[in-house]
Write a protein that holds these residues in place. Structure first.
Motif, PDB file in Angstrom:
ATOM      1  N   GLU A  33      58.645 -37.408  32.534  1.00  0.00           N
ATOM      2  CA  GLU A  33      59.268 -38.726  32.689  1.00  0.00           C
ATOM      3  C   GLU A  33      58.500 -39.597  33.677  1.00  0.00           C
ATOM      4  OE1 GLU A  33      63.383 -39.207  33.142  1.00  0.00           O
ATOM      5  OE2 GLU A  33      63.929 -37.924  31.433  1.00  0.00           O
ATOM      6  N   GLN A  34      58.046 -39.011  34.780  1.00  0.00           N
ATOM      7  CA  GLN A  34      57.294 -39.802  35.762  1.00  0.00           C
ATOM      8  C   GLN A  34      56.046 -40.406  35.130  1.00  0.00           C
ATOM      9  OE1 GLN A  34      56.697 -36.849  38.814  1.00  0.00           O
ATOM     10  NE2 GLN A  34      58.572 -37.411  39.919  1.00  0.00           N
ATOM     11  N   PHE A  72      57.010 -43.329  32.689  1.00  0.00           N
ATOM     12  CA  PHE A  72      57.415 -44.588  33.308  1.00  0.00           C
ATOM     13  C   PHE A  72      56.291 -45.249  34.108  1.00  0.00           C
ATOM     14  CE2 PHE A  72      61.797 -42.451  33.346  1.00  0.00           C
ATOM     15  CZ  PHE A  72      62.096 -42.949  32.084  1.00  0.00           C
ATOM     16  N   ALA A  73      55.325 -44.447  34.561  1.00  0.00           N
ATOM     17  CA  ALA A  73      54.259 -44.986  35.411  1.00  0.00           C
ATOM     18  C   ALA A  73      53.011 -45.375  34.612  1.00  0.00           C
ATOM     19  CB  ALA A  73      53.881 -43.966  36.480  1.00  0.00           C
ATOM     20  N   ASP A  82      55.007 -49.509  27.646  1.00  0.00           N
ATOM     21  CA  ASP A  82      56.450 -49.572  27.867  1.00  0.00           C
ATOM     22  C   ASP A  82      57.016 -48.178  27.648  1.00  0.00           C
ATOM     23  OD1 ASP A  82      56.229 -52.275  28.287  1.00  0.00           O
ATOM     24  OD2 ASP A  82      56.821 -52.837  26.255  1.00  0.00           O
ATOM     25  N   PRO A  95      61.930 -50.874  28.598  1.00  0.00           N
ATOM     26  CA  PRO A  95      60.854 -50.217  29.345  1.00  0.00           C
ATOM     27  C   PRO A  95      61.345 -49.680  30.686  1.00  0.00           C
ATOM     28  CG  PRO A  95      60.104 -52.312  28.431  1.00  0.00           C
ATOM     29  CD  PRO A  95      61.586 -52.258  28.213  1.00  0.00           C
ATOM     30  N   GLY A  96      60.913 -48.459  30.995  1.00  0.00           N
ATOM     31  CA  GLY A  96      61.292 -47.848  32.262  1.00  0.00           C
ATOM     32  C   GLY A  96      62.664 -47.222  32.273  1.00  0.00           C
ATOM     33  N   ARG A  97      63.291 -47.105  31.105  1.00  0.00           N
ATOM     34  CA  ARG A  97      64.657 -46.596  31.041  1.00  0.00           C
ATOM     35  C   ARG A  97      64.710 -45.210  30.413  1.00  0.00           C
ATOM     36  NH1 ARG A  97      69.145 -47.163  33.027  1.00  0.00           N
ATOM     37  NH2 ARG A  97      70.503 -47.887  31.355  1.00  0.00           N
TER      38      ARG A  97
END
Length: 315
Positions: free
Chosen positions: A164-165, A168-169, A174, A232-234
């Motif tokens: 996940e990191q 998101f990074a 997205d 994005p980022g969720r």
């Protein structure tokens, strides 16, 4: 007239996307391929097997980048695992743990190389931590990937945490993660049937322990929703409405398919099956409110009994 035109343009952005699906030949991947295709997208499978449009090992960075060279995709979906059957011991998860760390890093590089703008990652609710979470209903705001209580549990949790990191990074992508409940349904539950038929699958009593579950076609619809509407980022919890203990689930399978009920054993007797023991001894409840609100996703099968009934009716 203007409103309709804007709606048409919005819809067009969601249809006819070119999608690279890592893990397309797996149990979940097969359902995801069908759901994405039915939604109007073009899917190319990525994996080691001959059924894939692009053949490569996610753990071999150089070979992966060579394999995708010259290809162009709008979205990359990471649903790859190394599981050919349900994991029983911790070592059964090690290859999948590696795919979640090194494999994700390599796939993100490949996504950038193909010009993709979106990256959707399969995650799991067990990333909230193996063990007893009691009556607390976990949301996406709760800590994900806490330190594991043992070295083996930390290895699995680190895999989910890092995946996940990285998602998101990832600059220029997205990233969206789907935290699935335990899978069941066509292609998944089938593996339990011969074990139950031969009375080779003992289970403990649940004693109030419950887990989130999700039917595989419902899970595949969530991937389509994340491709088209995920923010994005969720991260999003994806599960049905009725948490159920592992033993209760297996007994429901036996009942629905007319098979002998599994032998009931004390939980401690399952310790040699170390990973299964960690799962069976866990209690997890999750909220799917974010997926309902932002993805417009709800489970077609609100409980495993509903999903198993539909599965049995098709066989």
């Amino acid at each position: 007239m203007t409103t309709n035109t804007n709606q048409d343009r919005h819809q067009q952005r969601h249809e006819n996307q070119s999608i690279l699906l890592a893990g397309a030949s797996g149990v979940l991947g097969t359902h995801v391929t069908r759901a994405l295709t039915e939604a109007g997208h073009k899917v190319t499978g990525l994996g080691r097997g001959p059924a894939n449009g692009i053949r490569a090992d996610l753990l071999d960075r150089e070979a992966l980048l060579r394999a995708v060279d010259g290809h162009s995709f709008d979205v990359v979906v990471h649903a790859a695992t190394s599981l050919s059957r349900p994991p029983l011991r911790h070592r059964d998860m090690h290859a999948t743990d590696a795919l979640r760390t090194e494999g994700t890093a390599h796939l993100i590089e490949a996504a950038r190389a193909t010009g993709a703008r979106r990256f959707v990652a399969e995650s799991m609710v067990f990333g909230y931590g193996y063990g007893d979470h009691g009556e607390h209903v976990l949301t996406e705001e709760d800590t994900f990937g806490p330190p594991g209580r043992t070295a083996e549990l930390e290895r699995h949790l680190a895999g989910m945490r890092v995946k996940e990191q990285l998602t998101f990074a990832a600059a220029g992508l997205d990233g969206v993660a789907l935290r699935f409940g335990a899978f069941y349904g066509p292609g998944g539950t089938d593996a339990l049937l011969p074990l139950l038929r031969g009375r080779k699958l003992p289970v403990p009593r649940d004693h109030g322990r419950v887990l989130p579950w999700v039917e595989l076609t419902d899970a595949a619809r969530a991937v389509v929703a994340a491709v088209e509407r995920g923010r994005p980022g969720r991260a999003y919890n994806i599960a049905d409405d009725t948490p159920l203990g592992f033993g209760g689930h297996v007994r429901a399978v036996a009942e629905r398919f007319g098979l002998p009920q599994p032998m009931t054993v004390p939980l401690w007797l399952m310790k040699p099956m170390s990973y299964a023991h960690a799962v069976m001894s866990s209690t997890l409840r999750v909220s799917t409110a974010a997926a309902r609100r932002e993805l417009d996703w709800t489970p077609s099968f609100p409980s495993t009994r509903d999903g198993l009934a539909a599965m049995a009716a098709r066989t």
